[in-house]
Design a protein around this motif. Structure first.
Motif, PDB file in Angstrom:
ATOM      1  N   ARG A 150       0.836  -1.200   0.000  1.00 28.48           N
ATOM      2  CA  ARG A 150       0.000   0.000   0.000  1.00 28.48           C
ATOM      3  C   ARG A 150       0.869   1.248   0.000  1.00 28.48           C
ATOM      4  NH1 ARG A 150      -5.435  -0.672   1.520  1.00 28.48           N
ATOM      5  NH2 ARG A 150      -5.880  -2.828   2.052  1.00 28.48           N
ATOM      6  N   LEU A 151       0.308   2.307  -0.562  1.00 27.44           N
ATOM      7  CA  LEU A 151       0.974   3.608  -0.535  1.00 27.44           C
ATOM      8  C   LEU A 151       0.403   4.394   0.635  1.00 27.44           C
ATOM      9  CD1 LEU A 151       2.930   5.489  -2.152  1.00 27.44           C
ATOM     10  CD2 LEU A 151       0.879   6.494  -3.154  1.00 27.44           C
ATOM     11  N   ARG A 182       0.087  -3.131  -5.105  1.00 26.14           N
ATOM     12  CA  ARG A 182       0.146  -4.526  -5.573  1.00 26.14           C
ATOM     13  C   ARG A 182      -0.741  -5.335  -4.649  1.00 26.14           C
ATOM     14  NH1 ARG A 182       5.706  -7.351  -5.410  1.00 26.14           N
ATOM     15  NH2 ARG A 182       4.731  -8.324  -3.610  1.00 26.14           N
ATOM     16  N   ARG A 183      -1.605  -6.124  -5.261  1.00 28.06           N
ATOM     17  CA  ARG A 183      -2.610  -6.834  -4.473  1.00 28.06           C
ATOM     18  C   ARG A 183      -2.006  -8.045  -3.778  1.00 28.06           C
ATOM     19  NH1 ARG A 183      -6.749  -7.135  -9.445  1.00 28.06           N
ATOM     20  NH2 ARG A 183      -6.439  -9.343  -8.987  1.00 28.06           N
ATOM     21  N   TYR A 190      -4.395  -1.360 -10.755  1.00 28.83           N
ATOM     22  CA  TYR A 190      -4.653  -0.387 -11.832  1.00 28.83           C
ATOM     23  C   TYR A 190      -4.047   0.980 -11.508  1.00 28.83           C
ATOM     24  CZ  TYR A 190      -7.334   3.469 -13.781  1.00 28.83           C
ATOM     25  OH  TYR A 190      -7.679   4.682 -14.327  1.00 28.83           O
ATOM     26  N   GLN A 191      -4.227   1.456 -10.254  1.00 28.06           N
ATOM     27  CA  GLN A 191      -3.776   2.819  -9.897  1.00 28.06           C
ATOM     28  C   GLN A 191      -2.271   2.981 -10.132  1.00 28.06           C
ATOM     29  OE1 GLN A 191      -6.083   4.867  -9.404  1.00 28.06           O
ATOM     30  NE2 GLN A 191      -7.775   3.823  -8.385  1.00 28.06           N
ATOM     31  N   LEU A 192      -1.514   1.950  -9.855  1.00 26.32           N
ATOM     32  CA  LEU A 192      -0.065   2.022 -10.065  1.00 26.32           C
ATOM     33  C   LEU A 192       0.251   1.966 -11.562  1.00 26.32           C
ATOM     34  CD1 LEU A 192       2.913   1.845  -8.929  1.00 26.32           C
ATOM     35  CD2 LEU A 192       2.682  -0.623  -9.274  1.00 26.32           C
ATOM     36  N   ALA A 193      -0.297   0.962 -12.233  1.00 28.50           N
ATOM     37  CA  ALA A 193       0.060   0.734 -13.636  1.00 28.50           C
ATOM     38  C   ALA A 193      -0.320   1.944 -14.500  1.00 28.50           C
ATOM     39  CB  ALA A 193      -0.633  -0.528 -14.132  1.00 28.50           C
ATOM     40  N   ARG A 218      -5.892   9.916  -6.383  1.00 29.17           N
ATOM     41  CA  ARG A 218      -4.918   8.870  -6.045  1.00 29.17           C
ATOM     42  C   ARG A 218      -3.788   8.851  -7.075  1.00 29.17           C
ATOM     43  NH1 ARG A 218      -9.009   3.973  -5.263  1.00 29.17           N
ATOM     44  NH2 ARG A 218     -10.425   5.668  -5.713  1.00 29.17           N
ATOM     45  N   GLN A 219      -4.174   9.023  -8.337  1.00 30.00           N
ATOM     46  CA  GLN A 219      -3.160   8.964  -9.400  1.00 30.00           C
ATOM     47  C   GLN A 219      -2.239  10.191  -9.330  1.00 30.00           C
ATOM     48  OE1 GLN A 219      -5.323   7.971 -13.042  1.00 30.00           O
ATOM     49  NE2 GLN A 219      -6.326   6.288 -11.969  1.00 30.00           N
TER      50      GLN A 219
END
Ligand code: GLU
Length: 315
Positions: A150-151, A182-183, A190-193, A218-219
């Protein structure tokens, strides 16, 4: 499993050699189903905005989550876009090929103490309305259990101006919490990629449906943590069926017929409240698109989050 960054490793690949300043837009479908009128509206809006601004239009296949994907959908989506005259300007980028770049970003964030490991279960999170705040102490001592990354978010409100929706503000701590990069099942989120690839592809303008409006803070926050540029954002209303559901595979949205491409484009233009094309312009796909580029006006798109499909659209 988590390799810390070494001093000379490349922090995040940003395609550093060139940094084009001109307009670069994109359409980023997830191949979870075939193209329907809702996704065509997204493809068309991003395409027209790019072309009306003399920009490049890219397609990125967001094939991040194989269990949710439909076999053959990625190829079919590309065929459908081409059949509707929506030709992309560079090679299609597949997120399934980009795992190393995502992992590098995670390594950087962990090294900089901005991201952390989390083993919280759904049940644990339910007690805090699914908002995760603060580091998980537990995981630090039990690294062998399944964990997400998590961020850590902060308490500053994050605001941006959307080209259609106007000023939009969110308090990540109160409304979202520390979010997953990363789950637990090890798939990248998705938010990271999306952030890594918008930067990698030098995207300057993101035009997409309003269902992603509340993901945007978030992005932007993640871009700030990684030192990446924030693109301009534009969220148009999503089309819903008569039950007010967003069109998707789950709501049985019918796949578009390429034999009806001209009609499909006209319906998408009408949904976006662009002026109706002249009879001469509406004769072929190419002339219709040329006309639509020339007459494209973001200002015509209603500032609504969702609009129910007109009866002329068969759903
Ligand atoms: N892949 C996402 C979707 O199909 C869109 C992501 C984006 O445009 O940022 O909903």
């Amino acid at each position: 499993m988590l390799k810390p960054l070494t001093a000379n490793s490349h922090p995040i690949d940003r395609n550093l050699n060139s940094s084009p300043k001109s307009y670069r837009g994109r359409f980023a479908p997830s191949p979870t189903g075939l193209l329907h009128i809702g996704s065509l509206i997204g493809a068309l809006a991003s395409y027209l905005d790019a072309k009306a601004n003399n920009g490049q239009w890219l397609v990125r296949m967001e094939d991040l989550d194989p269990p949710r994907e439909t076999v053959g959908a990625a190829e079919q989506i590309l065929k459908d876009l081409a059949a509707h005259g929506l030709q992309w300007d560079e090679e299609v980028l597949y997120q399934s090929q980009r795992h190393k770049a995502y992992q590098r970003a995670i390594d950087q964030l962990i090294t900089e103490d901005k991201a952390f490991l989390c083993s919280c279960s759904r049940t644990q999170l339910q007690s805090s309305q699914n908002i995760h705040l603060g580091r998980c102490q537990y995981i630090a001592s039990e690294p062998e259990v399944d964990f997400a990354i998590r961020l850590q978010v902060d308490k500053q409100p994050l605001a941006f101006t959307d080209a259609i929706q106007g000023q939009y503000q969110q308090n990540l701590q109160q409304q979202v919490g520390d979010f997953v990069l990363r789950r637990k099942d090890q798939f990248f989120a998705y938010q990271l990629a999306v952030v890594i690839d918008d930067a990698f592809q030098h995207i300057t303008h993101v035009v997409r449906g309003s269902d992603l409006l509340d993901s945007t803070p978030r992005q932007i926050y993640l871009q700030q943590q990684l030192g990446l540029t924030t693109p301009h954002y534009c969220h148009f209303p999503v089309i819903t069926n008569l039950q007010h559901q967003k069109l998707s595979k789950q709501t049985f949205a019918p796949a578009l017929s390429n034999q009806q491409a001209l009609t499909n484009l006209q319906q998408a233009l009408s949904f976006l409240q662009q002026p109706a094309a002249s009879t001469a312009a509406a004769k072929s796909i190419n002339s219709l698109l040329d006309w639509a580029i020339e007459h494209w006006s973001i200002a015509n798109i209603p500032k609504q989050l969702a609009i129910t499909a007109a009866p002329t659209i068969a759903l």
